[in-house]
Motif scaffolding. Structure first.
Motif, mmCIF file in Angstrom:
data_model
loop_
_atom_site.group_PDB
_atom_site.id
_atom_site.type_symbol
_atom_site.label_atom_id
_atom_site.label_comp_id
_atom_site.label_asym_id
_atom_site.label_seq_id
_atom_site.Cartn_x
_atom_site.Cartn_y
_atom_site.Cartn_z
ATOM 1 N N GLN A 146 -16.812 13.402 -33.176
ATOM 2 C CA GLN A 146 -15.489 13.430 -33.790
ATOM 3 C C GLN A 146 -14.789 14.781 -33.677
ATOM 4 O OE1 GLN A 146 -18.449 12.995 -35.345
ATOM 5 N NE2 GLN A 146 -18.327 13.434 -37.546
ATOM 6 N N ASP A 147 -15.439 15.774 -33.081
ATOM 7 C CA ASP A 147 -14.839 17.109 -32.974
ATOM 8 C C ASP A 147 -13.934 17.213 -31.750
ATOM 9 O OD1 ASP A 147 -16.246 17.897 -35.216
ATOM 10 O OD2 ASP A 147 -17.949 18.652 -34.054
ATOM 11 N N ALA A 148 -12.819 17.917 -31.905
ATOM 12 C CA ALA A 148 -11.885 18.099 -30.795
ATOM 13 C C ALA A 148 -12.531 18.834 -29.618
ATOM 14 C CB ALA A 148 -10.660 18.874 -31.278
ATOM 15 N N TRP A 149 -13.554 19.616 -29.920
ATOM 16 C CA TRP A 149 -14.262 20.420 -28.920
ATOM 17 C C TRP A 149 -15.172 19.569 -28.036
ATOM 18 C CZ3 TRP A 149 -14.019 24.950 -26.769
ATOM 19 C CH2 TRP A 149 -15.141 25.642 -26.343
ATOM 20 N N ARG A 150 -15.322 18.288 -28.366
ATOM 21 C CA ARG A 150 -16.284 17.404 -27.706
ATOM 22 C C ARG A 150 -16.145 17.408 -26.188
ATOM 23 N NH1 ARG A 150 -15.027 11.377 -28.889
ATOM 24 N NH2 ARG A 150 -13.653 11.598 -27.079
ATOM 25 N N ASP A 151 -14.929 17.473 -25.672
ATOM 26 C CA ASP A 151 -14.673 17.275 -24.238
ATOM 27 C C ASP A 151 -14.770 18.564 -23.429
ATOM 28 O OD1 ASP A 151 -13.934 15.188 -22.292
ATOM 29 O OD2 ASP A 151 -12.158 16.431 -21.972
ATOM 30 N N TYR A 152 -15.220 19.640 -24.041
ATOM 31 C CA TYR A 152 -15.147 20.936 -23.366
ATOM 32 C C TYR A 152 -15.869 20.956 -22.015
ATOM 33 C CZ TYR A 152 -15.660 25.836 -22.238
ATOM 34 O OH TYR A 152 -15.627 27.025 -21.569
ATOM 35 N N MET A 153 -17.117 20.487 -21.972
ATOM 36 C CA MET A 153 -17.870 20.599 -20.727
ATOM 37 C C MET A 153 -17.264 19.757 -19.611
ATOM 38 S SD MET A 153 -20.609 19.726 -18.540
ATOM 39 C CE MET A 153 -21.945 18.772 -19.287
ATOM 40 N N PRO A 154 -16.976 18.446 -19.818
ATOM 41 C CA PRO A 154 -16.346 17.690 -18.740
ATOM 42 C C PRO A 154 -14.974 18.219 -18.331
ATOM 43 C CG PRO A 154 -16.743 16.293 -20.671
ATOM 44 C CD PRO A 154 -17.401 17.591 -20.940
ATOM 45 N N SER A 155 -14.180 18.695 -19.296
ATOM 46 C CA SER A 155 -12.850 19.202 -18.937
ATOM 47 C C SER A 155 -12.959 20.513 -18.152
ATOM 48 C CB SER A 155 -11.980 19.394 -20.185
ATOM 49 O OG SER A 155 -12.486 20.403 -21.023
ATOM 50 N N THR A 156 -13.967 21.337 -18.460
ATOM 51 C CA THR A 156 -14.169 22.561 -17.683
ATOM 52 C C THR A 156 -14.614 22.222 -16.265
ATOM 53 O OG1 THR A 156 -14.783 23.743 -19.697
ATOM 54 C CG2 THR A 156 -15.344 24.791 -17.612
ATOM 55 N N VAL A 157 -15.471 21.226 -16.124
ATOM 56 C CA VAL A 157 -15.874 20.774 -14.788
ATOM 57 C C VAL A 157 -14.656 20.308 -13.999
ATOM 58 C CG1 VAL A 157 -17.149 18.993 -13.536
ATOM 59 C CG2 VAL A 157 -18.249 20.215 -15.412
ATOM 60 N N GLU A 158 -13.739 19.604 -14.648
ATOM 61 C CA GLU A 158 -12.514 19.177 -13.961
ATOM 62 C C GLU A 158 -11.697 20.369 -13.475
ATOM 63 O OE1 GLU A 158 -11.426 14.803 -15.737
ATOM 64 O OE2 GLU A 158 -10.754 16.554 -16.873
ATOM 65 N N SER A 159 -11.762 21.483 -14.202
ATOM 66 C CA SER A 159 -11.057 22.690 -13.784
ATOM 67 C C SER A 159 -11.771 23.422 -12.650
ATOM 68 C CB SER A 159 -10.897 23.639 -14.983
ATOM 69 O OG SER A 159 -10.038 23.088 -15.946
ATOM 70 N N MET A 160 -12.980 22.970 -12.305
ATOM 71 C CA MET A 160 -13.734 23.596 -11.210
ATOM 72 C C MET A 160 -14.001 22.607 -10.069
ATOM 73 S SD MET A 160 -16.426 26.046 -13.271
ATOM 74 C CE MET A 160 -17.329 24.722 -14.077
ATOM 75 N N LYS A 161 -13.246 21.493 -10.030
ATOM 76 C CA LYS A 161 -13.499 20.441 -9.040
ATOM 77 C C LYS A 161 -13.494 20.978 -7.604
ATOM 78 C CE LYS A 161 -12.315 15.836 -10.736
ATOM 79 N NZ LYS A 161 -11.351 14.719 -10.605
ATOM 80 N N LYS A 162 -12.525 21.791 -7.291
ATOM 81 C CA LYS A 162 -12.425 22.299 -5.917
ATOM 82 C C LYS A 162 -13.679 23.076 -5.538
ATOM 83 C CE LYS A 162 -9.577 25.225 -2.916
ATOM 84 N NZ LYS A 162 -9.714 24.305 -1.774
ATOM 85 N N ARG A 163 -14.132 23.945 -6.429
ATOM 86 C CA ARG A 163 -15.349 24.726 -6.167
ATOM 87 C C ARG A 163 -16.558 23.793 -6.019
ATOM 88 N NH1 ARG A 163 -17.352 29.822 -7.899
ATOM 89 N NH2 ARG A 163 -19.442 30.060 -7.037
ATOM 90 N N ILE A 164 -16.658 22.799 -6.878
ATOM 91 C CA ILE A 164 -17.813 21.900 -6.883
ATOM 92 C C ILE A 164 -17.857 21.052 -5.612
ATOM 93 C CG2 ILE A 164 -18.824 19.906 -8.056
ATOM 94 C CD1 ILE A 164 -17.679 21.146 -10.688
ATOM 95 N N ILE A 165 -16.706 20.544 -5.199
ATOM 96 C CA ILE A 165 -16.647 19.680 -4.020
ATOM 97 C C ILE A 165 -16.763 20.489 -2.732
ATOM 98 C CG2 ILE A 165 -15.175 18.089 -2.717
ATOM 99 C CD1 ILE A 165 -14.046 17.210 -5.518
#
Length: 271
Positions: free
Chosen positions: A209-228
């Motif tokens: 229920q915490d707003a912080w819940r999505d931090y890890m997946p959303s940070t990964v989305e911000s690194m998609k180019k590096r990851i791919i």
């Protein structure tokens, strides 16, 4: 919008839609520990403070509350779009400037506090950052860091998608060693000649229920180019991992721990 590449050349997080919201959620989650840090340091009315790599706000709003109208707060970042957001509601005694945190070009011995958060552990070259911070701090002033130790990024109950995505997350940063930069900074501040160097690990737990819940997946989305591009993870597989992790984190029985935030700070000798 103008952008300055950090001279370490390693910062992996890309500017994307939703990045400002992600950073502000991060700030909210870390607010209590950040305020305790600043009060432990003794930030007071009239201080001149610098927040390196401040993003769209950083800790400048907390600093402004402590330094009052007689103080001065400066935020420096390499992203002009972030700085434009930060400037929108800034009072007269707060300025935001475009620059490289590793080589600011600002005058020597200018600030009572030089602070940086989540830059050394994500972009690397901690010795260079400490050297720049020490150059900028005035005699009797404080250098303070808040950096991430990724070893505590864990989910309960465990889930295969979480573990794989967390491993990808950590692989994007220059700090997967057994001697993490976040902890190494304590030694670096001591070796730089700072006095009364302090060390305080902070661990944050998160529920569905915490707003912080999505931090890890959303940070990964911000690194998609590096990851791919650099890690070679197929786009479709990465997107499925993100979706599976989000579903797991939304379950009311799921909890997870953020990477530890290692706070270190020390004071420059007065003479």
């Amino acid at each position: 919008m103008e952008h300055v590449e950090y001279s370490s050349g390693q910062y992996p997080i890309q500017h994307r839609k939703g990045e400002v919201e992600r950073l502000k959620a991060q700030d909210t989650a870390l607010s209590e520990s950040t305020i305790r840090l600043l009060k432990s340091i003794g930030v007071a009315s009239g201080w001149k403070c610098l927040d390196l790599a401040c993003g769209p706000e950083g800790i400048t709003h907390y600093l402004l509350e402590l330094v009052g109208s007689s103080g001065q707060v400066t935020g420096l970042d390499g992203d002009e779009e972030f700085l434009a957001i930060a400037r929108a509601d800034a009072p007269d005694n707060c300025e935001f400037i475009l620059g490289d945190a590793y080589a600011t070009g600002l005058p020597d011995k200018t600030f009572d506090l030089v602070h940086l958060r989540f830059l050394a552990s994500t972009a690397g070259s901690p010795e260079k950052l400490v050297g720049e911070a020490v150059r900028l701090v005035a005699p009797g002033g404080v250098v303070a860091t808040q950096e991430a130790d990724f070893h505590t990024l864990k989910c309960y109950p465990e889930h295969p998608a979480w573990r794989e995505l967390a491993d990808i997350f950590v692989a994007c940063f220059p700090d997967g060693s057994s001697d993490p930069i976040a902890h190494r900074l304590y030694r670096l501040l001591m070796r730089a000649g700072l006095e009364d160097v302090c060390y305080n690990p902070v661990l944050i737990g998160t529920r569905a229920q915490d707003a912080w819940r999505d931090y890890m997946p959303s940070t990964v989305e911000s690194m998609k180019k590096r990851i791919i591009d650099d890690l070679g993870v197929p786009k479709a597989h990465l997107e499925k991992l993100i979706a599976d992790v989000r579903e797991h984190l939304s379950h009311p029985e799921t909890v997870w721990t953020f990477n530890s935030v290692i706070q270190t700070w020390g004071r420059m000798p007065s003479t």
